[in-house]
Design a protein around this motif. Structure first.
Motif, PDB file in Angstrom:
ATOM      1  N   LEU A  66      -8.324 121.568  63.301  1.00 54.74           N
ATOM      2  CA  LEU A  66      -8.447 121.820  64.692  1.00 54.74           C
ATOM      3  C   LEU A  66      -9.127 120.889  65.589  1.00 54.74           C
ATOM      4  CD1 LEU A  66      -9.338 125.712  64.644  1.00 54.74           C
ATOM      5  CD2 LEU A  66      -7.158 124.719  64.713  1.00 54.74           C
ATOM      6  N   PRO A  67      -9.121 120.685  66.765  1.00 55.83           N
ATOM      7  CA  PRO A  67      -9.612 119.694  67.658  1.00 55.83           C
ATOM      8  C   PRO A  67     -11.138 120.141  67.740  1.00 55.83           C
ATOM      9  CG  PRO A  67      -8.179 120.966  68.969  1.00 55.83           C
ATOM     10  CD  PRO A  67      -7.849 121.349  67.830  1.00 55.83           C
ATOM     11  N   SER A  68     -11.857 119.177  67.969  1.00 55.18           N
ATOM     12  CA  SER A  68     -13.353 119.359  67.946  1.00 55.18           C
ATOM     13  C   SER A  68     -13.904 119.906  69.519  1.00 55.18           C
ATOM     14  CB  SER A  68     -14.277 118.178  67.353  1.00 55.18           C
ATOM     15  OG  SER A  68     -13.922 117.093  68.252  1.00 55.18           O
ATOM     16  N   GLY A  69     -13.243 119.076  70.454  1.00 55.16           N
ATOM     17  CA  GLY A  69     -13.355 119.397  71.803  1.00 55.16           C
ATOM     18  C   GLY A  69     -14.909 118.956  72.130  1.00 55.16           C
ATOM     19  N   ASN A  86      -5.016 118.006  58.512  1.00 57.35           N
ATOM     20  CA  ASN A  86      -5.558 117.192  59.537  1.00 57.35           C
ATOM     21  C   ASN A  86      -5.104 117.337  60.796  1.00 57.35           C
ATOM     22  OD1 ASN A  86      -3.510 115.489  59.303  1.00 57.35           O
ATOM     23  ND2 ASN A  86      -4.877 113.841  58.315  1.00 57.35           N
ATOM     24  N   PRO A  87      -5.505 117.007  62.000  1.00 56.17           N
ATOM     25  CA  PRO A  87      -5.290 116.943  63.197  1.00 56.17           C
ATOM     26  C   PRO A  87      -3.756 116.377  63.267  1.00 56.17           C
ATOM     27  CG  PRO A  87      -7.661 116.492  63.442  1.00 56.17           C
ATOM     28  CD  PRO A  87      -7.289 116.515  61.904  1.00 56.17           C
ATOM     29  N   LEU A  88      -3.739 115.045  62.654  1.00 54.49           N
ATOM     30  CA  LEU A  88      -2.595 114.512  62.910  1.00 54.49           C
ATOM     31  C   LEU A  88      -1.294 115.264  62.311  1.00 54.49           C
ATOM     32  CD1 LEU A  88      -1.461 111.882  64.392  1.00 54.49           C
ATOM     33  CD2 LEU A  88      -1.810 110.551  62.155  1.00 54.49           C
ATOM     34  N   ALA A  89      -1.391 115.839  61.078  1.00 55.44           N
ATOM     35  CA  ALA A  89      -0.553 116.647  60.494  1.00 55.44           C
ATOM     36  C   ALA A  89      -0.060 117.887  61.729  1.00 55.44           C
ATOM     37  CB  ALA A  89      -0.871 117.247  59.408  1.00 55.44           C
TER      38      ALA A  89
END
Length: 274
Positions: A24-27, A131-134
């Motif tokens: 997930l994105p950390s923001g 991971n986020p890229l997936a």
């Protein structure tokens, strides 16, 4: 059931998990450490209100299926997973069941492979981590219901971006993977439930299942229908984790190809979107 202690353990476990650990994105506007309750609820396919009540020591006793989903969402190791099962009044999973807990060293591996789409799968194809890229490549897998967060289920009954055209060899390999898992885990109830559901819901799966063939996860190429970049065909290598009977899938492309350019674009625009 020890409601107060279970609530404390769940709260502290949530605070330990970084968003990037679960794809997930950390923001930049996080007011609490770790995951938000909304994110835990999404990863475990539960309502936010239910997670709130558990963390406040209220509500009915959670089922063993709910505890298993929370343990996976919070990336608990074996000892902590067994603890939350016992605090909820259940016996921990027995030997002979498919492992869904990922070792911390494997999660660190995902952190280091940030420039490639990477997923971790259980022996029956459950997507345990990414991971986020997936997520940028395949879509928000956390939005899939818990029992449908499985690449084989998505192939035959879902709407995953990976299902482009009719790939008979890949379909046979997926069925063979489940048959191999059934031989290794004949007493795993979730595996049995999944196979029954696939045979009832997909005539094609049932046809391939009756062929009686077995196969492990293998390196292959996969086509993914991205809504903005179109169809991308990537190499998909499998790294086996024999101790936990899990598989790491790594997508890549040969440098200088259109597919490599598409991955470069995802590293910028895709990560911003997700």
């Amino acid at each position: 059931m020890d409601r107060a202690e279970l609530a404390e353990v769940l709260r502290t476990a949530r605070a330990r998990v970084r968003p990037q650990d679960v794809g997930l994105p950390s923001g930049t506007r996080r007011q609490v450490p770790g995951l938000r309750r909304e994110e835990v609820a999404m990863l475990a396919s539960l309502s936010v209100d239910y997670v709130v009540r558990l963390e406040q020591g209220r509500g009915p006793r959670p089922s063993s299926q709910v505890i298993a989903a929370l343990a996976q969402a919070l990336r608990l190791d074996d000892d902590d997973r067994d603890l939350v099962f016992r605090l909820a009044g259940h016996e921990p999973p027995q030997a002979g069941r498919i492992a869904t807990v990922i070792r911390p060293s494997v999660l660190r591996l995902l952190d280091r492979m940030a420039d490639l789409p990477v997923l971790v799968l259980s022996a029956k194809g459950d997507v345990l981590a990414w991971n986020p890229l997936a997520a940028a490549l395949q879509g928000d897998m956390s939005a899939w219901p818990q029992r449908q967060r499985n690449l084989i289920w998505q192939r035959f009954l879902g709407s995953s971006r990976c299902q482009v055209g009719e790939d008979d060899a890949a379909a046979r390999a997926s069925v063979g993977t489940l048959r191999a898992a059934q031989a290794r885990y004949p007493n795993d109830p979730e595996l049995a439930r999944m196979i029954t559901g696939l045979r009832r819901g997909s005539p094609r799966f049932d046809e391939l299942w009756r062929e009686g063939r077995s196969s492990p996860w293998r390196t292959a190429t996969k086509s993914i229908a991205h809504p903005e970049l179109g169809t991308i065909t990537l190499d998909c290598d499998t790294l086996l984790l024999p101790d936990s009977d899990q598989t790491v899938l790594v997508y890549s492309a040969e440098p200088g190809t259109p597919e490599a350019t598409a991955l470069d674009m995802l590293r910028v625009t895709g990560l911003q979107h997700f």
